[in-house]
Design a protein around this motif. Sequence first.
Motif, PDB file in Angstrom:
ATOM      1  N   GLY A 168      11.611   2.065  -2.424  1.00  0.00           N
ATOM      2  CA  GLY A 168      11.353   2.205  -0.998  1.00  0.00           C
ATOM      3  C   GLY A 168      10.098   1.473  -0.614  1.00  0.00           C
ATOM      4  O   GLY A 168       9.367   0.952  -1.462  1.00  0.00           O
ATOM      5  N   ASN A 169       9.825   1.438   0.680  1.00  0.00           N
ATOM      6  CA  ASN A 169       8.633   0.737   1.160  1.00  0.00           C
ATOM      7  C   ASN A 169       7.956   1.485   2.312  1.00  0.00           C
ATOM      8  O   ASN A 169       7.315   0.888   3.159  1.00  0.00           O
ATOM      9  CB  ASN A 169       8.982  -0.689   1.591  1.00  0.00           C
ATOM     10  CG  ASN A 169       9.943  -0.706   2.775  1.00  0.00           C
ATOM     11  OD1 ASN A 169      10.578   0.297   3.099  1.00  0.00           O
ATOM     12  ND2 ASN A 169      10.048  -1.852   3.420  1.00  0.00           N
ATOM     13  N   THR A 170       8.100   2.818   2.318  1.00  0.00           N
ATOM     14  CA  THR A 170       7.540   3.635   3.386  1.00  0.00           C
ATOM     15  C   THR A 170       6.294   4.363   2.894  1.00  0.00           C
ATOM     16  O   THR A 170       6.339   5.093   1.897  1.00  0.00           O
ATOM     17  CB  THR A 170       8.567   4.672   3.881  1.00  0.00           C
ATOM     18  OG1 THR A 170       9.717   3.987   4.383  1.00  0.00           O
ATOM     19  CG2 THR A 170       7.971   5.517   4.990  1.00  0.00           C
ATOM     20  N   ILE A 171       5.173   4.167   3.589  1.00  0.00           N
ATOM     21  CA  ILE A 171       3.909   4.815   3.252  1.00  0.00           C
ATOM     22  C   ILE A 171       3.570   5.809   4.355  1.00  0.00           C
ATOM     23  O   ILE A 171       3.513   5.443   5.526  1.00  0.00           O
ATOM     24  CB  ILE A 171       2.781   3.775   3.108  1.00  0.00           C
ATOM     25  CG1 ILE A 171       3.087   2.826   1.944  1.00  0.00           C
ATOM     26  CG2 ILE A 171       1.437   4.465   2.899  1.00  0.00           C
ATOM     27  CD1 ILE A 171       2.071   1.717   1.787  1.00  0.00           C
ATOM     28  N   GLU A 172       3.328   7.059   3.983  1.00  0.00           N
ATOM     29  CA  GLU A 172       3.081   8.120   4.963  1.00  0.00           C
ATOM     30  C   GLU A 172       1.607   8.241   5.319  1.00  0.00           C
ATOM     31  O   GLU A 172       1.015   9.328   5.296  1.00  0.00           O
ATOM     32  CB  GLU A 172       3.615   9.446   4.423  1.00  0.00           C
ATOM     33  CG  GLU A 172       5.126   9.441   4.205  1.00  0.00           C
ATOM     34  CD  GLU A 172       5.633  10.755   3.678  1.00  0.00           C
ATOM     35  OE1 GLU A 172       4.802  11.649   3.394  1.00  0.00           O
ATOM     36  OE2 GLU A 172       6.861  10.900   3.539  1.00  0.00           O
ATOM     37  N   LYS A 173       0.981   7.109   5.639  1.00  0.00           N
ATOM     38  CA  LYS A 173      -0.430   7.090   6.009  1.00  0.00           C
ATOM     39  C   LYS A 173      -0.643   5.994   7.040  1.00  0.00           C
ATOM     40  O   LYS A 173       0.304   5.271   7.398  1.00  0.00           O
ATOM     41  CB  LYS A 173      -1.323   6.844   4.777  1.00  0.00           C
ATOM     42  CG  LYS A 173      -1.162   7.901   3.701  1.00  0.00           C
ATOM     43  CD  LYS A 173      -2.159   7.736   2.585  1.00  0.00           C
ATOM     44  CE  LYS A 173      -3.537   8.202   2.985  1.00  0.00           C
ATOM     45  NZ  LYS A 173      -4.459   8.254   1.845  1.00  0.00           N
ATOM     46  N   VAL A 174      -1.895   5.859   7.504  1.00  0.00           N
ATOM     47  CA  VAL A 174      -2.214   4.815   8.478  1.00  0.00           C
ATOM     48  C   VAL A 174      -2.837   3.593   7.809  1.00  0.00           C
ATOM     49  O   VAL A 174      -3.220   2.637   8.473  1.00  0.00           O
ATOM     50  CB  VAL A 174      -3.159   5.341   9.579  1.00  0.00           C
ATOM     51  CG1 VAL A 174      -2.475   6.407  10.409  1.00  0.00           C
ATOM     52  CG2 VAL A 174      -4.464   5.868   8.977  1.00  0.00           C
ATOM     53  N   TYR A 175      -2.952   3.627   6.486  1.00  0.00           N
ATOM     54  CA  TYR A 175      -3.427   2.476   5.732  1.00  0.00           C
ATOM     55  C   TYR A 175      -2.838   2.559   4.325  1.00  0.00           C
ATOM     56  O   TYR A 175      -2.231   3.572   3.936  1.00  0.00           O
ATOM     57  CB  TYR A 175      -4.964   2.440   5.675  1.00  0.00           C
ATOM     58  CG  TYR A 175      -5.590   3.621   4.975  1.00  0.00           C
ATOM     59  CD1 TYR A 175      -5.847   3.601   3.605  1.00  0.00           C
ATOM     60  CD2 TYR A 175      -5.924   4.778   5.678  1.00  0.00           C
ATOM     61  CE1 TYR A 175      -6.410   4.680   2.958  1.00  0.00           C
ATOM     62  CE2 TYR A 175      -6.492   5.862   5.037  1.00  0.00           C
ATOM     63  CZ  TYR A 175      -6.734   5.812   3.681  1.00  0.00           C
ATOM     64  OH  TYR A 175      -7.279   6.892   3.045  1.00  0.00           O
ATOM     65  N   CYS A 176      -3.010   1.513   3.536  1.00  0.00           N
ATOM     66  CA  CYS A 176      -2.446   1.475   2.192  1.00  0.00           C
ATOM     67  C   CYS A 176      -3.410   2.081   1.185  1.00  0.00           C
ATOM     68  O   CYS A 176      -4.619   1.839   1.252  1.00  0.00           O
ATOM     69  CB  CYS A 176      -2.147   0.032   1.785  1.00  0.00           C
ATOM     70  SG  CYS A 176      -0.902  -0.788   2.806  1.00  0.00           S
ATOM     71  N   ASP A 177      -2.882   2.854   0.251  1.00  0.00           N
ATOM     72  CA  ASP A 177      -3.688   3.320  -0.879  1.00  0.00           C
ATOM     73  C   ASP A 177      -2.818   3.337  -2.124  1.00  0.00           C
ATOM     74  O   ASP A 177      -1.596   3.288  -2.049  1.00  0.00           O
ATOM     75  CB  ASP A 177      -4.313   4.683  -0.594  1.00  0.00           C
ATOM     76  CG  ASP A 177      -3.329   5.818  -0.753  1.00  0.00           C
ATOM     77  OD1 ASP A 177      -2.217   5.691  -0.228  1.00  0.00           O
ATOM     78  OD2 ASP A 177      -3.675   6.834  -1.382  1.00  0.00           O
ATOM     79  N   ASN A 178      -3.463   3.379  -3.271  1.00  0.00           N
ATOM     80  CA  ASN A 178      -2.765   3.168  -4.531  1.00  0.00           C
ATOM     81  C   ASN A 178      -1.714   4.242  -4.811  1.00  0.00           C
ATOM     82  O   ASN A 178      -0.592   3.944  -5.215  1.00  0.00           O
ATOM     83  CB  ASN A 178      -3.772   3.120  -5.677  1.00  0.00           C
ATOM     84  CG  ASN A 178      -3.126   2.764  -6.993  1.00  0.00           C
ATOM     85  OD1 ASN A 178      -2.660   1.647  -7.181  1.00  0.00           O
ATOM     86  ND2 ASN A 178      -3.105   3.694  -7.930  1.00  0.00           N
ATOM     87  N   TYR A 179      -2.078   5.504  -4.612  1.00  0.00           N
ATOM     88  CA  TYR A 179      -1.138   6.563  -4.952  1.00  0.00           C
ATOM     89  C   TYR A 179       0.115   6.519  -4.080  1.00  0.00           C
ATOM     90  O   TYR A 179       1.197   6.903  -4.513  1.00  0.00           O
ATOM     91  CB  TYR A 179      -1.815   7.931  -4.821  1.00  0.00           C
ATOM     92  CG  TYR A 179      -1.026   9.041  -5.460  1.00  0.00           C
ATOM     93  CD1 TYR A 179      -0.894   9.119  -6.841  1.00  0.00           C
ATOM     94  CD2 TYR A 179      -0.384  10.008  -4.689  1.00  0.00           C
ATOM     95  CE1 TYR A 179      -0.156  10.124  -7.436  1.00  0.00           C
ATOM     96  CE2 TYR A 179       0.353  11.019  -5.270  1.00  0.00           C
ATOM     97  CZ  TYR A 179       0.464  11.077  -6.649  1.00  0.00           C
ATOM     98  OH  TYR A 179       1.208  12.068  -7.231  1.00  0.00           O
ATOM     99  N   SER A 180      -0.028   6.017  -2.860  1.00  0.00           N
ATOM    100  CA  SER A 180       1.134   5.921  -1.965  1.00  0.00           C
ATOM    101  C   SER A 180       2.170   4.936  -2.497  1.00  0.00           C
ATOM    102  O   SER A 180       3.376   5.183  -2.385  1.00  0.00           O
ATOM    103  CB  SER A 180       0.679   5.488  -0.567  1.00  0.00           C
ATOM    104  OG  SER A 180      -0.112   6.486   0.035  1.00  0.00           O
ATOM    105  N   ILE A 181       1.713   3.816  -3.082  1.00  0.00           N
ATOM    106  CA  ILE A 181       2.693   2.852  -3.606  1.00  0.00           C
ATOM    107  C   ILE A 181       3.204   3.275  -4.986  1.00  0.00           C
ATOM    108  O   ILE A 181       4.320   2.932  -5.366  1.00  0.00           O
ATOM    109  CB  ILE A 181       2.126   1.421  -3.650  1.00  0.00           C
ATOM    110  CG1 ILE A 181       0.968   1.297  -4.629  1.00  0.00           C
ATOM    111  CG2 ILE A 181       1.688   0.969  -2.261  1.00  0.00           C
ATOM    112  CD1 ILE A 181       0.546  -0.141  -4.880  1.00  0.00           C
ATOM    113  N   VAL A 182       2.374   4.050  -5.716  1.00  0.00           N
ATOM    114  CA  VAL A 182       2.845   4.558  -7.002  1.00  0.00           C
ATOM    115  C   VAL A 182       3.961   5.585  -6.781  1.00  0.00           C
ATOM    116  O   VAL A 182       4.938   5.635  -7.535  1.00  0.00           O
ATOM    117  CB  VAL A 182       1.678   5.195  -7.799  1.00  0.00           C
ATOM    118  CG1 VAL A 182       2.199   5.942  -9.029  1.00  0.00           C
ATOM    119  CG2 VAL A 182       0.683   4.125  -8.224  1.00  0.00           C
TER     120      VAL A 182
END
Length: 309
Positions: A168-182
């Motif tokens: 997937g490519n959905t991040i539940e935040k307003v910016y990117c962080d490492n744990y979100s892509i992990v």
Amino acid sequence: MINSTQVSYFILVAYFDTGALKYLYFMIVMSLYMLIVGANLLLIVVICLNRSLHEPMYLFLCSLFVNELYGSTGLFPFLLLQILSDIHTVSAPFCYLQIFCVHFYGSVQFFTLGVMSYDRYLAICHPLQYHIRMTSSKVAILTAFIWLYSVLATVVMMSLSVPLQRCGNTIEKVYCDNYSIVKLACSDTTVSNIFGLVYIFTVIFGLVILILYTYMRILKVCFSGSKQTRQKAVSTCTPHLASLLSFAFGSFFEIVQGRFNMSRVPIMFRIFLSLYWLTCQPLFTPVLYGLNMSKIRIISKILYLGRRM
């Protein structure tokens, strides 16, 4: 299955439609960013231009202010663009760049606050040996180590997380962080998780022990020392302790939000928690030190009056 080479962008789903209020939010965020840049730049210039401030405490502060400029610049311009945009997506390379900026900032901040607690311990508990133990060359070595080690640790972290296959490519935040892509990975994350645990239990836990030890010794000196010693300890340690607690508070809630389900928490509160450690620290640290340190206040006032004349 979507692997990492096929993910060309990420969607930031924490943004929501604010209508005409987005211009108000834009002005608020822009004002905060200008305040952060102005306050940190002023104190950097004051410390660099005045030889009387070329002492270990102020040099560590200068490194702290530079890092806060860097960290806020890695976030605020991106936030401003996203607030005005109707499509909240970010390209994969830029997302990885922002992850590097955010985690590098956090590492330098934590290490610098840890070293500053050791510096305060030497100044209060061993005042006669302070300038022997904390020389200019030692300050330079410690500062260089903090920045170089943070670069290395962040690069290793990203080299383990970026190549992971994603579903997937959905991040539940307003910016990117490492744990979100992990969390998006559908491949084995064992090595990445082991690195994270080792880093936490060796580096972060070690720094926490150092900070607790230094403040226990400082408190012991305060209780057994003279009134003048207690006043000196309070005046020099209060800004650092406030900054340290603020950073620890923000980091704790950032970790909690990433690891646990926060769907029942109002979205505005979740956004505030995710931004707290990246915004409040660069905003309040210059104010705390600028108001509590007489040398900085006096020299800043002289520079201000000199510009007006």
